[in-house]
Design an enzyme around this catalytic site. Structure first.
Site, PDB file in Angstrom:
ATOM      1  N   LYS A  75      -9.900   7.531   5.480  1.00  0.00           N
ATOM      2  CA  LYS A  75      -9.013   6.593   4.800  1.00  0.00           C
ATOM      3  C   LYS A  75      -8.875   5.330   5.640  1.00  0.00           C
ATOM      4  CE  LYS A  75      -4.340   6.508   2.744  1.00  0.00           C
ATOM      5  NZ  LYS A  75      -3.133   7.330   2.497  1.00  0.00           N
ATOM      6  N   SER A 105      -1.611   7.770  -2.049  1.00  0.00           N
ATOM      7  CA  SER A 105      -2.351   6.561  -1.721  1.00  0.00           C
ATOM      8  C   SER A 105      -3.766   6.812  -1.201  1.00  0.00           C
ATOM      9  CB  SER A 105      -1.580   5.759  -0.662  1.00  0.00           C
ATOM     10  OG  SER A 105      -1.471   6.515   0.543  1.00  0.00           O
ATOM     11  N   SER A 125       0.674  11.513  -0.715  1.00  0.00           N
ATOM     12  CA  SER A 125      -0.537  10.697  -0.718  1.00  0.00           C
ATOM     13  C   SER A 125      -1.831  11.449  -0.453  1.00  0.00           C
ATOM     14  CB  SER A 125      -0.399   9.559   0.300  1.00  0.00           C
ATOM     15  OG  SER A 125       0.562   8.625  -0.132  1.00  0.00           O
TER      16      SER A 125
END
Length: 371
Positions: free
Chosen positions: A79, A154, A178
């Protein structure tokens, strides 16, 4: 079948018996990314040259009798909140569009030590706040099952990359869902580990009291393998296949079944899962938990106050660099004071205590609705 479709376990077996090289495996994943990512937008940055260097090193080490474990020579992605030395790390924002860290985050270091091959950085909602946003330099990740649907966030790119067959395992972060939400929405396996099980050094924070780092993977086994690489003391993979006969599993059915937003298919799926666990020998016990809206409220107060404190200086100096959704979200922290946060922390502790049972686990849905 492309080598990119092999599980980590199967690819590892072929790497070790000499019928596959890490370079060939990495090239297959890069080809898959080139073919599919223009539609999925899972990646912010693709590190093809670095990946092939990592892969060649893994092949050389293996030829020398060096085996770093199950991820040795396996392509992975991170990420884009996670620092990588010499590789752009944007946090999904124009604020850090050209940010190039000088050091790796702790989790990136652990994966490198495990011999993993880094193929790139994956899309995130801006600073892990809210999304998807369409006023940023990077296009929002799409759900591979239906590109008209959101991935959840996210860790949007991490889940999209796995669900889209670009990678078998990735690393995301989770503060208020997330890892779990995009994994649920994209039909992959996400694990939010115990708080501080995995170090957060070098990961841009959202809310330090609530932030976690963890894997998003194609299967439970691959999530366990990834967890062991970034938190070696867990020994998760060694416990795969353990039976659950006689184990007590709490089922918090009333937490969601009467929610008007609950999709009937979600309720049916959770009931079916409870039935399967029972058939496998577990003892299913229905439990009553506090209203989850209370958890959301307490978590939101803590998150918004801590997020604003982190961003206040940047936001004051360059508000125009933030996307509209992130800027609006951060500004909600202005209505909170120290007393609000202290009350929320007390409430969170009480709510957590009320969830403790004598059971092995509690079964609930990640989300009461579909994407």
């Amino acid at each position: 079948m492309s080598p990119a479709d092999l599980s980590i376990i199967d690819a590892g077996a072929r790497l070790r018996d000499g019928t596959l090289t890490s370079v060939a495996l990495t090239e297959a994943h890069l080809a898959r990314i080139a073919a599919r990512d223009p539609t999925l937008h899972a990646f912010v940055t693709i590190t093809a040259e670095r990946a092939l260097e990592d892969a060649a090193r893994a092949d050389t080490e293996r030829a020398q009798g060096i085996d770093r474990g199950p991820l040795h020579g396996i392509p992975i992605g991170l990420k884009d909140l996670i620092d990588t030395a010499g590789i752009r790390t944007t946090s999904g924002s124009r604020v850090f569009e050209h940010n190039v860290p000088t050091a790796d985050a702790a989790v990136a270091t652990r994966l490198k030590q495990a011999g993993a091959v880094l193929v790139g950085k994956l899309m995130t909602y801006e600073f892990a706040l809210v999304g998807p946003s369409f006023d940023l330099p990077f296009p929002a990740a799409r759900n591979p099952w239906n590109t008209d649907h959101i991935t959840g966030g996210s860790s949007s790119g991490s889940a999209a990359a796995v669900a889209g067959g670009l990678l078998r395992t990735t690393i995301g972060t989770d503060t208020g869902g997330s890892i779990r939400s995009p994994s649920s929405y994209c039909g992959v396996v996400g694990l939010k580990p115990t708080y501080e099980r995995i170090p957060r050094d070098g990961v841009f924070p959202l809310s330090p009291s609530l932030d976690h780092v963890g894997p998003i993977s194609a299967s439970v086994a691959e999530a366990a393998i990834t967890l062991d690489a970034i938190a070696p003391e867990t020994g998760a993979a060694s416990r795969l296949g353990e039976g659950i006969t006689g184990r007590r599993i709490a089922y918090a059915r009333d937490w969601f079944a009467n929610d008007p937003e609950a999709d009937p298919s979600v309720i049916a799926a959770l009931d079916a899962a409870a039935s399967v666990l029972s058939l496998l020998g577990a003892r299913i016990e229905e439990v009553t938990l506090p209203d989850y809206a209370l958890f959301e409220a307490a978590g939101a107060v803590i998150l918004q106050a801590e997020a604003l404190a982190i961003h206040a200086a940047h936001l004051r100096a360059h508000p125009e660099l933030y996307g509209k959704l992130a800027r609006q979200n951060l500004l909600t922290g202005l209505v909170l004071d120290d007393a609000d946060v202290a009350f929320a922390r007390c409430a969170a502790a009480e709510l957590a205590a009320a969830c403790r049972t004598r059971c092995l686990a509690t079964s609930t849905p990640c989300s009461p609705s579909t994407p």
